[in-house]
Design a protein around this motif. Structure first.
Motif, PDB file in Angstrom:
ATOM      1  N   ARG A 117     -52.716  43.504  57.139  1.00  0.00           N
ATOM      2  CA  ARG A 117     -51.257  43.598  57.221  1.00  0.00           C
ATOM      3  C   ARG A 117     -50.659  43.953  55.859  1.00  0.00           C
ATOM      4  O   ARG A 117     -49.818  44.849  55.756  1.00  0.00           O
ATOM      5  CB  ARG A 117     -50.664  42.277  57.712  1.00  0.00           C
ATOM      6  N   LEU A 118     -51.122  43.284  54.837  1.00  0.00           N
ATOM      7  CA  LEU A 118     -50.580  43.534  53.504  1.00  0.00           C
ATOM      8  C   LEU A 118     -50.921  44.935  52.997  1.00  0.00           C
ATOM      9  O   LEU A 118     -50.103  45.587  52.356  1.00  0.00           O
ATOM     10  CB  LEU A 118     -51.090  42.484  52.511  1.00  0.00           C
ATOM     11  N   SER A 119     -52.114  45.394  53.307  1.00  0.00           N
ATOM     12  CA  SER A 119     -52.498  46.721  52.828  1.00  0.00           C
ATOM     13  C   SER A 119     -51.722  47.824  53.539  1.00  0.00           C
ATOM     14  O   SER A 119     -51.496  48.888  52.967  1.00  0.00           O
ATOM     15  CB  SER A 119     -54.002  46.944  52.957  1.00  0.00           C
ATOM     16  N   LYS A 120     -51.283  47.564  54.756  1.00  0.00           N
ATOM     17  CA  LYS A 120     -50.470  48.561  55.461  1.00  0.00           C
ATOM     18  C   LYS A 120     -49.084  48.684  54.839  1.00  0.00           C
ATOM     19  O   LYS A 120     -48.443  49.723  54.935  1.00  0.00           O
ATOM     20  CB  LYS A 120     -50.343  48.204  56.941  1.00  0.00           C
ATOM     21  N   TYR A 148     -58.646  37.988  56.837  1.00  0.00           N
ATOM     22  CA  TYR A 148     -58.945  39.394  57.131  1.00  0.00           C
ATOM     23  C   TYR A 148     -57.724  40.092  57.730  1.00  0.00           C
ATOM     24  O   TYR A 148     -57.330  41.168  57.290  1.00  0.00           O
ATOM     25  CB  TYR A 148     -60.135  39.467  58.079  1.00  0.00           C
ATOM     26  N   LYS A 149     -57.109  39.445  58.714  1.00  0.00           N
ATOM     27  CA  LYS A 149     -55.928  40.035  59.366  1.00  0.00           C
ATOM     28  C   LYS A 149     -54.762  40.164  58.381  1.00  0.00           C
ATOM     29  O   LYS A 149     -54.045  41.162  58.389  1.00  0.00           O
ATOM     30  CB  LYS A 149     -55.505  39.194  60.567  1.00  0.00           C
ATOM     31  N   GLU A 150     -54.590  39.166  57.534  1.00  0.00           N
ATOM     32  CA  GLU A 150     -53.501  39.215  56.551  1.00  0.00           C
ATOM     33  C   GLU A 150     -53.745  40.322  55.522  1.00  0.00           C
ATOM     34  O   GLU A 150     -52.816  41.005  55.109  1.00  0.00           O
ATOM     35  CB  GLU A 150     -53.349  37.863  55.859  1.00  0.00           C
ATOM     36  N   TYR A 203     -62.244  42.924  66.567  1.00  0.00           N
ATOM     37  CA  TYR A 203     -61.417  41.800  66.995  1.00  0.00           C
ATOM     38  C   TYR A 203     -59.992  41.964  66.474  1.00  0.00           C
ATOM     39  O   TYR A 203     -59.022  41.839  67.221  1.00  0.00           O
ATOM     40  CB  TYR A 203     -62.017  40.490  66.494  1.00  0.00           C
ATOM     41  N   ALA A 204     -59.864  42.276  65.194  1.00  0.00           N
ATOM     42  CA  ALA A 204     -58.540  42.414  64.577  1.00  0.00           C
ATOM     43  C   ALA A 204     -57.759  43.585  65.169  1.00  0.00           C
ATOM     44  O   ALA A 204     -56.540  43.533  65.272  1.00  0.00           O
ATOM     45  CB  ALA A 204     -58.683  42.598  63.066  1.00  0.00           C
ATOM     46  N   ALA A 250     -60.222  30.562  59.324  1.00  0.00           N
ATOM     47  CA  ALA A 250     -59.602  30.906  58.042  1.00  0.00           C
ATOM     48  C   ALA A 250     -60.044  32.296  57.587  1.00  0.00           C
ATOM     49  O   ALA A 250     -59.238  33.086  57.087  1.00  0.00           O
ATOM     50  CB  ALA A 250     -59.965  29.866  56.985  1.00  0.00           C
ATOM     51  N   PHE A 251     -61.310  32.624  57.797  1.00  0.00           N
ATOM     52  CA  PHE A 251     -61.842  33.932  57.433  1.00  0.00           C
ATOM     53  C   PHE A 251     -61.132  35.047  58.209  1.00  0.00           C
ATOM     54  O   PHE A 251     -60.697  36.045  57.637  1.00  0.00           O
ATOM     55  CB  PHE A 251     -63.346  33.949  57.699  1.00  0.00           C
TER      56      PHE A 251
END
Length: 95
Positions: A49-52, A44-46, A14-15, A39-40
């Motif tokens: 994004r942050l890990s990239k 997950y998407k955030e 999905y992401a 919220a989950f």
């Protein structure tokens, strides 16, 4: 109709936008009615994004050696059987 327990298995696709359109729409419908799952998914998407945005750096040689040693030791360990785990948890018993 999708249930909350179904979300986890679909989350990555999905992401990444890899779901079939019909499944994607059904998941969107579920998320519109389920604040917990929404919220989950947002978390997950955030996280993705942050890990990239993380920069890779050099690992100190000492840490790299310790990590390699730890991983080699763990990989060399013989996995315990269910019987071994039960015996260690509940004692040897009569046998």
């Amino acid at each position: 109709m999708l249930k909350c327990r179904d979300i986890n298995g679909l989350l990555h696709d999905y992401a990444e936008g890899l779901l079939e359109l019909s499944v994607h729409k059904e998941l969107d419908r579920h998320l519109s009615d389920c604040p917990g799952c929404l919220a989950f998914v947002k978390t997950y998407k955030e996280t993705i994004r942050l890990s990239k945005d993380l920069r890779t750096g050099e690992m100190p040689p000492e840490l790299q050696e310790k990590l390699e040693s730890f991983l080699k030791a763990k990989l060399a360990e013989k996995p315990k059987t269910l019987w071994d785990r039960l015996r260690s948890r509940f004692g040897r018993g009569c046998c």
